[in-house]
Design an enzyme around this catalytic site. Structure first.
Site, short mmCIF file in Angstrom:
data_model
loop_
_atom_site.label_atom_id
_atom_site.label_comp_id
_atom_site.label_asym_id
_atom_site.label_seq_id
_atom_site.Cartn_x
_atom_site.Cartn_y
_atom_site.Cartn_z
N THR A 231 50.29 4.92 -41.62
CA THR A 231 49.75 3.88 -40.74
C THR A 231 49.67 4.46 -39.32
O THR A 231 50.36 5.43 -39.00
CB THR A 231 50.62 2.61 -40.78
OG1 THR A 231 51.96 2.95 -40.43
CG2 THR A 231 50.59 1.96 -42.16
N VAL B 156 50.49 3.96 -35.82
CA VAL B 156 51.58 4.30 -34.89
C VAL B 156 52.62 5.18 -35.60
O VAL B 156 53.13 6.14 -35.02
CB VAL B 156 52.24 3.03 -34.31
CG1 VAL B 156 53.47 3.38 -33.47
CG2 VAL B 156 51.23 2.24 -33.48
N CYS B 157 52.89 4.87 -36.84
CA CYS B 157 53.90 5.61 -37.60
C CYS B 157 53.49 7.08 -37.78
O CYS B 157 54.30 7.98 -37.62
CB CYS B 157 54.11 4.96 -38.96
SG CYS B 157 54.46 3.19 -38.86
N SER B 158 52.22 7.29 -38.14
CA SER B 158 51.74 8.64 -38.42
C SER B 158 51.36 9.43 -37.18
O SER B 158 51.52 10.64 -37.14
CB SER B 158 50.52 8.58 -39.35
OG SER B 158 50.90 8.16 -40.64
#
Length: 168
Positions: free
Chosen positions: A58, A60-62
């Site tokens: 996703t 922000v996560c990645s």
């Protein structure tokens, strides 16, 4: 339970799903076999950073959350941290592929699955959709020394590697 806080004990019997990295299964399309990873037992005598996020692959996560931990891993290790683990509600296969996509090998960072967000729900840190919220815990020999929950899904401050480093 409504979150964890500094001074609390890490809960007993916390088990995640995990596919250990291995060289023969190093390709992103190679499937390993999930195991039960008993975090309570494995981390009882270690210093650990556990950071959680809403989902693998996703934005922000990645783009920010995981890459920052990868970048700051030498500084984190220099502070005596034995284990760095990322947690999401995704299954172990997705988490394993995500680790490979980030070129994480060995046990540099454990990509753990919180099936059905069981652990995150048990501490009140899962969202209405059943996903893990974005948070970070520092666990030192079974005791929580830092615990922070982000105020919104796409907010990244209190669980960032930079902030967590300041609390080691």
């Amino acid at each position: 339970m409504s979150g964890l806080k500094a001074g609390d004990s890490f809960p007993s019997d916390v088990v995640f799903s995990y596919i250990p990295w291995s060289e023969d299964k190093g390709e992103i399309t190679a499937c390993g076999i999930p195991i039960n990873y008993n975090a309570s037992k494995e981390w009882a005598d270690k210093k650990v950073i556990l950071f959680a996020l809403p989902g693998a692959f996703t934005p922000v996560c990645s783009a920010r959350h995981v890459p920052e931990y990868i970048e700051k891993l030498p500084e984190i290790r220099a502070k005596g941290v034995d284990v760095v683990a990322v947690l999401a509600y995704n299954d172990a296969y997705v988490m394993s592929a995500w680790g490979k996509a980030n070129q994480v090998t060995g046990d540099d960072i454990l990509f753990l699955s919180d099936p059905d967000a069981r652990f995150s729900k048990s501490i009140g840190w899962a969202d209405e959709e059943g996903r893990t919220k974005r948070y970070a815990l520092v666990i030192d020999h079974g005791k929580i020394t830092y615990a922070a929950l982000e105020p919104a899904k796409n907010h990244l401050e209190f669980s960032s590697a930079e902030t967590v480093l300041k609390h080691l």
